[in-house]
Design an enzyme around this catalytic site. Structure first.
Site, PDB file in Angstrom:
ATOM      1  N   SER A  83       0.844  -1.185   0.000  1.00 10.80           N
ATOM      2  CA  SER A  83       0.000   0.000   0.000  1.00 10.80           C
ATOM      3  C   SER A  83       0.882   1.240   0.000  1.00 10.80           C
ATOM      4  CB  SER A  83      -0.927  -0.002   1.211  1.00 10.80           C
ATOM      5  OG  SER A  83      -0.164   0.228   2.374  1.00 10.80           O
ATOM      6  N   LYS A  84       0.229   2.362  -0.043  1.00 14.44           N
ATOM      7  CA  LYS A  84       0.914   3.660  -0.108  1.00 14.44           C
ATOM      8  C   LYS A  84       2.007   3.788   0.950  1.00 14.44           C
ATOM      9  CE  LYS A  84      -0.503   7.204  -2.837  1.00 14.44           C
ATOM     10  NZ  LYS A  84       0.102   6.397  -3.886  1.00 14.44           N
ATOM     11  N   ARG A  85       1.701   3.310   2.148  1.00 13.66           N
ATOM     12  CA  ARG A  85       2.653   3.554   3.231  1.00 13.66           C
ATOM     13  C   ARG A  85       3.960   2.780   3.062  1.00 13.66           C
ATOM     14  NH1 ARG A  85       2.366  -0.689   6.920  1.00 13.66           N
ATOM     15  NH2 ARG A  85       0.692  -2.074   6.304  1.00 13.66           N
TER      16      ARG A  85
END
Ligand code: GLU
Length: 461
Positions: free
Chosen positions: A239-241
Site C-alpha cells: 500500500s501507499k505507506r
C-alpha cells in the site's frame, strides 16, 4: 506441451496508474511467451466506462513502454467488443448453458436471505421454469452445476476445489444488455487465442467461474497460473505507506527499467541464487511452474543493489538524458561536462536521484557564491595557500587523475602540511559545497581552465 503456440496476455483495468504488481504480471506473461516462442498480447479491460478515462488508459501504455514490454499485436479494448460478448451469451443460451432470469430485486433479496440461512448459493426459479416469459427486463445467468465440485487446475497453486453448492448461477448479461466481467474475460481470452492466463491470485475465484463458462461453451480451457500478490516489506498487502505502488513512482524514484525488470522477475520467481541477470537469461530460464505460491515481499535494499549494478552498466549519455529533467536550470552547454562527470561518479549512485545529487557540483556556475562552510574554511592563510596551489596547477600540462594526485601530494609536502589542511577548502571552492568526488577527479571534471577560474574566484580577497 502440445505444439500449440503459447499466447499470453496482460489485461489491466485502467485505474489511473499502473500497479507494480500489474507490471510484474505483465513481465511474467512476457517472459513466458518469449521463452516458448509465443505471443504476448495486451487487453485493456475498460468496460467500466466511468473509470476508463483516457488518462487512465495512457498510464497503462506509459507503464508498459517504460518497462520495455512491447506487445506483439495491437491492443484489444474490451469495451469495443460488447456486441461479440452478447453474441457469446446468445450462443450459451442456444447451447442450454445459460438461461434468462426475471427475478425482481425484491425476489432476489428474499432468496438471498434464505440461501444464506441454508448455507448455499442463490438459486433462481427461472433456471428450470416452463412458465411463459414475462414481458419485462431480464438478466442472463450461467447454468452452473449444482452438485459436485469445480476444480481449478492451477500451475502455481495446484488444484483449487470449489463446492458447486457455493457457486451461484453467475450473471452473464445484465438487464440493460451489458455483458459482465467474467463473461467478457472468457470471450476475449478465447478470441485472442490465449493459451495461458497468468495473473494475480486475487482472480482465483473468477478463475473457477470462468472455467464453468468455458465448459458451457464447449471451449478449451487455457492453462491458469495465479501468482501471489506482492506484499510490502512488513508482509502486509502493498500500500501507499510502503513507499510506492505505481510503476510511475518507481521511475520517479530513479530506478532504471532494466533494473526494475530484473528485480520484479525475482519477486516470486528465481533462478537459483542468481540475483543479477539479463533479459536474455530471464527469457531462457523463466517458467511459470517455478513461481512460488507464497506472497513475495518488496525489499528496497535488494532493489537498490540491483539498480546500482545497472547504473554502473548504463551508457553515460543515456544516464545524462535520464537525469537532465531532474537538474534544475540545466544548461545544454554543460552536456559534455555532465556526461564526463557521470562516468566519474556513477559507481556511487543507487538511484538516478542519487546520481543527480552526485553530479550537481559539476553544474554549479563558475561565479556561484560559495556555501557557508567553504567560506568559513577560506581563512586568509588558506586562501594564500590555495593561491599558491593555483599557480602550481597553472604550470602543469598533465591534467590527468594520477598526475594531479601526485601534484597535490607534492604540494602538501612542499607546504609541510597534510592534505586535510586545504583539501576541503579546495573541494568546496570547486564544487561550491555540493558533494564532490576526490580532488583529482574533481579537477579533471572541470578541466584546467574552469578549475583555475573557480580557484581564482574563491581566493580573491
Ligand atoms: N483486469 C484484471 C485486473 O486488472 C485482470 C483480469 C485478468 O487478468 O484476467 O486485475
Amino acid at each position: 506441451m502440445s505444439a500449440q503456440t503459447v499466447v499470453t496476455r496482460i489485461a489491466p483495468s485502467p485505474t489511473g496508474y499502473m500497479h507494480i504488481g500489474t507490471a510484474r504480471t505483465a513481465l511474467f506473461n512476457y517472459l513466458y511467451a518469449r521463452r516458448f516462442g509465443g505471443k504476448f498480447l495486451i487487453r485493456v479491460e475498460d468496460t467500466d466506462r466511468e473509470r476508463s478515462t483516457q488518462g487512465a488508459v495512457d498510464a497503462i501504455f506509459e507503464g508498459m513502454a517504460w518497462l520495455g514490454l512491447a506487445a506483439d499485436e495491437e491492443p484489444v479494448f474490451q469495451h469495443t467488443r460488447a456486441d461479440r460478448h452478447r453474441a457469446v451469451v446468445d450462443e450459451m443460451l442456444q447451447r442450454g448453458g445459460a438461461y434468462r432470469c426475471w427475478m425482481t430485486v425484491e425476489e432476489l433479496e428474499a432468496e438471498r436471505t434464505v440461501a444464506r440461512a441454508e448455507g448455499r448459493a442463490v438459486r433462481s426459479p427461472w433456471r428450470d421454469s416452463t412458465l411463459p416469459p414475462p414481458d419485462a427486463p431480464f438478466v442472463v445467468r450461467l447454468k452452473a452445476p449444482r452438485e459436485g465440485q469445480t476444480v481449478l487446475h492451477d500451475v502455481v497453486k495446484g488444484d483449487i476445489v470449489f463446492e458447486n453448492s457455493q457457486l451461484d448461477d453467475l450473471i452473464l448479461l445484465r438487464s440493460d444488455g451489458a455483458p459482465t466481467y467474467n463473461l467478457a474475460v472468457v470471450a476475449d481470452d478465447h478470441d485472442m487465442g490465449v493459451t495461458h492466463v497468468i495473473r494475480g491470485d486475487d482472480h482465483v475465484s473468477n478463475g473457477a467461474r470462468q472455467s464453468l463458462i468455458y465448459q458451457a461453451l464447449g471451449w478449451d480451457l487455457p492453462v491458469f497460473a495465479h501468482i501471489p500478490l506482492i506484499h510490502g516489506p512488513d508482509g502486509a498487502k502493498l500500500s501507499k505507506r510502503h513507499g510506492a505502488q505505481a510503476v510511475g513512482e518507481f521511475a520517479e524514484m530513479g530506478y532504471l527499467p532494466e533494473a526494475t525488470r530484473n528485480y520484479l522477475a525475482r519477486l516470486g520467481w528465481g533462478h537459483g541464487d542468481d540475483e543479477l541477470f539479463s533479459d536474455e537469461q530471464a527469457i531462457a530460464w523463466f517458467d511459470i511452474k517455478d513461481v512460488v505460491s507464497s506472497p513475495a515481499r518488496l525489499d528496497w535494499d535488494k532493489l537498490a543493489h540491483i539498480n546500482r549494478h545497472y547504473i554502473r552498466l548504463a551508457d553515460d549519455r543515456r544516464l545524462a538524458d535520464l537525469i537532465i529533467p531532474r537538474l534544475l536550470g540545466f544548461d545544454a552547454l554543460q552536456t559534455s561536462r555532465l556526461i564526463a562527470v557521470i562516468g566519474l561518479v556513477k559507481d556511487g549512485a543507487a538511484t538516478l536521484v542519487e546520481l543527480a545529487n552526485l553530479v550537481a557540483f559539476a553544474l554549479t556556475a563558475t561565479d556561484a557564491p560559495l556555501d557557508a562552510k567553504t567560506a568559513g574554511l577560506l581563512t586568509d592563510e588558506t586562501k594564500a595557500r590555495l593561491g599558491r596551489l593555483r599557480d602550481t596547477l597553472a604550470a602543469t600540462d598533465d591534467w590527468s587523475v594520477p598526475a594531479l594526485e601526485a601534484l597535490i601530494r607534492d604540494f602538501a609536502a612542499a607546504e609541510q602540511v597534510g592534505i586535510g589542511k586545504f583539501g576541503p577548502a579546495l573541494r568546496g571552492s570547486l564544487g561550491k559545497g555540493s558533494p564532490a568526488p576526490d580532488l583529482a577527479s574533481t579537477l579533471v571534471t572541470f578541466g584546467k581552465d574552469e578549475a583555475l577560474a573557480r580557484l581564482a574566484f574563491a581566493v580573491k580577497p
